[in-house]
Design a protein around this motif. Structure first.
Motif, short mmCIF file in Angstrom:
data_model
loop_
_atom_site.label_atom_id
_atom_site.label_comp_id
_atom_site.label_asym_id
_atom_site.label_seq_id
_atom_site.Cartn_x
_atom_site.Cartn_y
_atom_site.Cartn_z
N ARG A 63 0.83 -1.20 0.00
CA ARG A 63 0.00 0.00 0.00
C ARG A 63 0.87 1.25 0.00
O ARG A 63 0.60 2.20 -0.74
CB ARG A 63 -0.92 0.01 1.22
CG ARG A 63 -1.88 1.18 1.21
CD ARG A 63 -2.85 1.16 2.38
NE ARG A 63 -3.67 -0.05 2.36
CZ ARG A 63 -3.74 -0.93 3.36
NH1 ARG A 63 -3.04 -0.75 4.45
NH2 ARG A 63 -4.51 -1.99 3.26
N GLU A 64 1.92 1.25 0.81
CA GLU A 64 2.82 2.40 0.85
C GLU A 64 3.51 2.60 -0.50
O GLU A 64 3.65 3.73 -0.98
CB GLU A 64 3.85 2.23 1.96
CG GLU A 64 3.26 2.35 3.35
CD GLU A 64 4.23 1.97 4.45
OE1 GLU A 64 5.36 1.51 4.14
OE2 GLU A 64 3.87 2.13 5.63
N GLN A 65 3.94 1.50 -1.11
CA GLN A 65 4.59 1.60 -2.42
C GLN A 65 3.60 2.11 -3.46
O GLN A 65 3.96 2.95 -4.31
CB GLN A 65 5.13 0.23 -2.83
CG GLN A 65 5.89 0.25 -4.14
CD GLN A 65 6.41 -1.13 -4.51
OE1 GLN A 65 5.96 -2.14 -3.99
NE2 GLN A 65 7.35 -1.16 -5.44
N ASN A 66 2.37 1.65 -3.42
CA ASN A 66 1.34 2.11 -4.35
C ASN A 66 1.10 3.60 -4.19
O ASN A 66 1.00 4.33 -5.19
CB ASN A 66 0.05 1.33 -4.13
CG ASN A 66 -0.99 1.63 -5.18
OD1 ASN A 66 -0.66 1.96 -6.31
ND2 ASN A 66 -2.25 1.50 -4.80
N GLU A 67 1.00 4.07 -2.96
CA GLU A 67 0.79 5.49 -2.72
C GLU A 67 1.97 6.31 -3.22
O GLU A 67 1.79 7.39 -3.80
CB GLU A 67 0.53 5.74 -1.24
CG GLU A 67 -0.81 5.22 -0.78
CD GLU A 67 -0.99 5.28 0.73
OE1 GLU A 67 -0.04 5.66 1.44
OE2 GLU A 67 -2.09 4.93 1.20
N ALA A 68 3.19 5.81 -3.02
CA ALA A 68 4.38 6.52 -3.50
C ALA A 68 4.37 6.59 -5.03
O ALA A 68 4.70 7.64 -5.62
CB ALA A 68 5.65 5.82 -3.00
N LEU A 69 3.98 5.49 -5.67
CA LEU A 69 3.93 5.49 -7.14
C LEU A 69 2.84 6.43 -7.64
O LEU A 69 3.02 7.10 -8.67
CB LEU A 69 3.70 4.07 -7.66
CG LEU A 69 4.90 3.12 -7.50
CD1 LEU A 69 4.49 1.70 -7.87
CD2 LEU A 69 6.07 3.59 -8.33
N GLU A 70 1.71 6.49 -6.93
CA GLU A 70 0.66 7.43 -7.33
C GLU A 70 1.15 8.88 -7.24
O GLU A 70 0.88 9.69 -8.13
CB GLU A 70 -0.59 7.23 -6.45
CG GLU A 70 -1.38 6.00 -6.80
CD GLU A 70 -2.59 5.81 -5.90
OE1 GLU A 70 -2.70 6.51 -4.86
OE2 GLU A 70 -3.42 4.96 -6.22
N ARG A 71 1.88 9.17 -6.17
CA ARG A 71 2.43 10.53 -6.04
C ARG A 71 3.45 10.82 -7.14
O ARG A 71 3.47 11.90 -7.70
CB ARG A 71 3.08 10.70 -4.66
CG ARG A 71 2.08 10.82 -3.52
CD ARG A 71 2.74 11.24 -2.22
NE ARG A 71 3.75 10.29 -1.76
CZ ARG A 71 3.50 9.25 -0.97
NH1 ARG A 71 2.25 9.01 -0.57
NH2 ARG A 71 4.47 8.45 -0.59
N ALA A 82 -4.32 11.31 -10.83
CA ALA A 82 -4.47 10.21 -11.77
C ALA A 82 -5.95 9.87 -11.94
O ALA A 82 -6.73 9.95 -11.01
CB ALA A 82 -3.71 8.98 -11.28
N ALA A 83 -6.33 9.51 -13.16
CA ALA A 83 -7.72 9.15 -13.45
C ALA A 83 -8.06 7.87 -12.71
O ALA A 83 -7.33 6.89 -12.78
CB ALA A 83 -7.92 8.97 -14.95
N GLY A 84 -9.19 7.90 -11.98
CA GLY A 84 -9.61 6.70 -11.25
C GLY A 84 -8.75 6.45 -10.04
O GLY A 84 -8.79 5.38 -9.48
N GLY A 85 -7.94 7.43 -9.65
CA GLY A 85 -7.07 7.25 -8.49
C GLY A 85 -7.86 7.21 -7.21
O GLY A 85 -9.03 7.55 -7.16
N ARG A 86 -7.21 6.83 -6.18
CA ARG A 86 -7.86 6.72 -4.89
C ARG A 86 -7.58 7.99 -4.09
O ARG A 86 -6.62 8.69 -4.33
CB ARG A 86 -7.37 5.50 -4.14
CG ARG A 86 -7.78 4.24 -4.87
CD ARG A 86 -7.29 3.01 -4.14
NE ARG A 86 -7.71 1.85 -4.87
CZ ARG A 86 -8.70 1.06 -4.48
NH1 ARG A 86 -9.33 1.32 -3.37
NH2 ARG A 86 -9.03 0.00 -5.17
#
Length: 95
Positions: A63-71, A82-86
Motif C-alpha cells: 500500500r505504501e509503495q502504491n501510494e508513492a507510485l501514485e504521487r 491520476a484518473a480513477g485514483g484513490r
C-alpha cells in the motif's frame, strides 16, 4: 446386626466402584471430545498468527509503495490527479 452392616458395606463398595467407573468414563469422553475438536480444527484452512502478521506487513508495504507510485505519477503528469485514483485514505471513488 452384623449382617446388616455387611450388606451396607457391600452397597457402599458397589456405589464407590460405580462412581469410579463413571469418573473414568467422563475422563475418556472428555479426551475423545478434545481429540475430535483438534481433528476438526486441524482440518480447517486456518493460518497461524505469524503467517497473518507476515501477510499484513506485506500488504502495508504494498500500500505504501502504491501510494508513492501514485504521487510520482501525479508529479510526472504535472500535478493533476491520476484518473480513477484513490483518495487520501485509500478509499475507492464513489460512483
Amino acid at each position: 446386626m452384623q449382617s446388616q452392616n455387611k450388606l451396607f458395606d457391600d452397597f457402599v463398595k458397589v456405589m464407590n466402584g460405580a462412581a469410579g467407573t463413571i469418573a473414568g468414563m467422563t475422563r475418556e469422553a472428555n479426551a475423545a471430545m478434545q481429540e475430535r475438536a483438534r481433528e476438526w480444527i486441524g482440518g480447517l484452512d486456518l493460518v497461524s498468527r505469524e503467517e497473518f502478521e507476515a501477510v499484513k506487513a506485506m500488504a502495508v508495504a504494498a500500500r505504501e509503495q502504491n501510494e508513492a507510485l501514485e504521487r510520482r505519477i501525479a508529479a510526472l503528469e504535472g500535478g493533476k490527479p491520476a484518473a480513477g485514483g484513490r483518495g487520501k485514505r485509500g478509499a475507492a471513488p464513489k460512483s
